[in-house]
Design a protein around this motif. Structure first.
Motif, PDB file in Angstrom:
ATOM      1  N   GLY A  44       0.827  -1.206   0.000  1.00 44.25           N
ATOM      2  CA  GLY A  44       0.000   0.000   0.000  1.00 44.25           C
ATOM      3  C   GLY A  44       0.859   1.253   0.000  1.00 44.25           C
ATOM      4  N   ARG A  45       0.208   2.383  -0.190  1.00 39.28           N
ATOM      5  CA  ARG A  45       0.903   3.670  -0.183  1.00 39.28           C
ATOM      6  C   ARG A  45       0.313   4.566   0.891  1.00 39.28           C
ATOM      7  N   VAL A  46       1.175   5.087   1.764  1.00 34.49           N
ATOM      8  CA  VAL A  46       0.706   5.962   2.842  1.00 34.49           C
ATOM      9  C   VAL A  46       0.116   7.227   2.241  1.00 34.49           C
ATOM     10  N   ARG A  47      -1.153   7.467   2.513  1.00 34.97           N
ATOM     11  CA  ARG A  47      -1.750   8.730   2.074  1.00 34.97           C
ATOM     12  C   ARG A  47      -1.600   9.780   3.174  1.00 34.97           C
ATOM     13  N   SER A  48      -1.796   9.373   4.424  1.00 36.70           N
ATOM     14  CA  SER A  48      -1.538  10.305   5.521  1.00 36.70           C
ATOM     15  C   SER A  48      -1.201   9.542   6.787  1.00 36.70           C
ATOM     16  N   LEU A  49      -0.351  10.185   7.592  1.00 34.71           N
ATOM     17  CA  LEU A  49       0.104   9.622   8.864  1.00 34.71           C
ATOM     18  C   LEU A  49       0.159  10.822   9.809  1.00 34.71           C
ATOM     19  N   ASP A  95       5.542   9.041  -6.968  1.00 36.53           N
ATOM     20  CA  ASP A  95       4.552   8.221  -6.262  1.00 36.53           C
ATOM     21  C   ASP A  95       4.959   6.751  -6.335  1.00 36.53           C
ATOM     22  N   GLY A  96       4.966   6.099  -5.181  1.00 31.39           N
ATOM     23  CA  GLY A  96       5.299   4.678  -5.180  1.00 31.39           C
ATOM     24  C   GLY A  96       5.207   4.124  -3.778  1.00 31.39           C
ATOM     25  N   PRO A  97       5.161   2.794  -3.640  1.00 28.72           N
ATOM     26  CA  PRO A  97       4.977   2.187  -2.312  1.00 28.72           C
ATOM     27  C   PRO A  97       6.115   2.507  -1.345  1.00 28.72           C
ATOM     28  N   ALA A 155       6.897   6.678   1.370  1.00 32.04           N
ATOM     29  CA  ALA A 155       6.770   7.036   2.788  1.00 32.04           C
ATOM     30  C   ALA A 155       7.938   6.499   3.596  1.00 32.04           C
ATOM     31  N   ARG A 164       5.475  14.333  12.832  1.00 28.72           N
ATOM     32  CA  ARG A 164       4.175  14.650  13.435  1.00 28.72           C
ATOM     33  C   ARG A 164       3.054  14.403  12.419  1.00 28.72           C
ATOM     34  N   SER A 165       3.297  14.762  11.164  1.00 25.35           N
ATOM     35  CA  SER A 165       2.312  14.440  10.132  1.00 25.35           C
ATOM     36  C   SER A 165       2.975  14.374   8.778  1.00 25.35           C
ATOM     37  N   LEU A 166       2.425  13.492   7.945  1.00 25.41           N
ATOM     38  CA  LEU A 166       2.922  13.263   6.586  1.00 25.41           C
ATOM     39  C   LEU A 166       1.661  13.061   5.763  1.00 25.41           C
ATOM     40  N   THR A 167       1.323  14.051   4.976  1.00 23.87           N
ATOM     41  CA  THR A 167       0.027  14.029   4.315  1.00 23.87           C
ATOM     42  C   THR A 167       0.163  14.288   2.828  1.00 23.87           C
ATOM     43  N   THR A 168      -0.490  13.451   2.031  1.00 23.86           N
ATOM     44  CA  THR A 168      -0.563  13.698   0.585  1.00 23.86           C
ATOM     45  C   THR A 168      -1.615  14.765   0.348  1.00 23.86           C
TER      46      THR A 168
END
Lengths: 225, 225
Positions: free
Chosen positions: A35-40, B18-20, B23, B38-42
């Motif tokens: 899968g691909r992290v969209r948000s964390l 973009d790819g698996p 992240a 703290r956050s990683l958001t597309t």
């Protein structure tokens, strides 16, 4: 900027021991699923021994069961809850920035119009912040580019220009259109549409992003109402 | 649930192929700096060859220059922009969920009150979504726990109960208080405060989270106005 079709998204919330390696461990576990992290996102910190952080994780292209299993295998992960991807709950976001009096009236129009579209299956949120001053408003305009799911900005004030107009150009360059109230200052030359009545501005903002509406901002660009 | 003091936060936005593995590469680079994601958001996807995603990254405990250097060393990273941590721009979030008529009036009160506090250095946003139906409203109540910087929920409707009341209990258990309008249904037994007038409810919601106000929700718990 064209958007690609969204893949199905799995979403979970969990606690993990706070530390510099936490994000790497999570991202590594997601990679094993393909899968691909969209948000964390860290949603809150929890004091204790050891201190924990609560993480909301959204991953594209993976089944929820697979994601849960991968995270359960990570040391230091506790208390996994299945959640829903925020886009399926709160949907597209209209952002309203400016003076309190005008922001409140734009919100009135936008919330009322969003209600009508959300009843028909849309998901549109109306998110607002009242601010004063060129520097703070310009910073907020630039930060709209960093907000997930932000689709349109409404600038609601009585006088805006200078660095706010520069920030507006930058925001439109990343693909987020802007509606401004009719006001003093150069801003009205740097937006997609100018609307004098704040309730109408909020209504048109929602119509511009709703798939259930027939309003085409491209055909209105540069006009004033 | 007590919050620990926030560390300084560095924030950047960049494009990455973009790819698996994207992240993992980002999280690994952050780990080398000693910072904590703290956050990683597309925030958006960009079509092309190769397709890119635009990422907003916030990291605690690291200088911005160090973060930029670490990300510049990652293959596939393009176009790094320095941004501001969203908390410093949009601040604490009041979430308003319910029927359009009531949500708009709560927003009117909350935006007007937030304006007064933001003028004195606070940062309070008022974020709303009009929704109908027990299932959708309950899902939104639960999802407030997943929203970064959400500090208080206002339930603005005419009738709520059942699973919405269960969701309210869950949300309060993670430390997010709830104010409800005076309405039909069991919800008024499952919130911190009941307020009949929607403008007043929005005003009190902002006062409850503002450091510049002297309103203490703990002392009002269980009351009705």
């Amino acid at each position: 900027m064209p958007r690609r079709q969204a893949a199905p998204t799995a979403a979970i919330r969990f606690d993990i021991v706070d530390g510099p390696a936490a994000a790497s461990a999570i991202a590594g576990a997601v990679t094993t699923t393909g899968g691909r992290v969209r948000s964390l996102t860290t949603v809150r910190s929890i004091e204790g021994d050891p201190p924990l952080v609560e993480i909301e994780l959204e991953v594209d292209g993976v089944e929820e069961d697979t994601l849960v299993a991968a995270l359960e295998a990570v040391d230091d992960v506790r208390a996994i809850h299945r959640t829903r991807a925020l886009g399926t709950v709160f949907g597209k976001r209209i952002i309203v920035v400016g003076g309190g009096a005008q922001v409140a009236q734009v919100a009135l129009g936008a919330v009322s119009e969003a209600d009508r579209h959300n009843l028909r299956g849309e998901r549109i949120s109306v998110d607002t912040i009242p601010l004063v001053g060129e520097a703070d408003i310009a910073a907020a305009v630039r930060a709209v580019a960093d907000l997930p799911r932000a689709r349109l900005l409404v600038l609601a004030g009585s006088i805006m220009g200078g660095d706010i107009s520069a920030a507006a150009d930058e925001l439109r360059a990343v693909g987020i259109p802007i509606i401004a109230l009719n006001m003093v200052g150069s801003i009205t030359e740097h937006v997609d549409l100018v609307v004098s009545d704040p309730v109408q501005a909020g209504t048109m903002a929602v119509m511009a992003v709703a798939d259930t509406a027939t309003f085409d901002l491209d055909r209105q660009r540069g006009r004033r109402y």
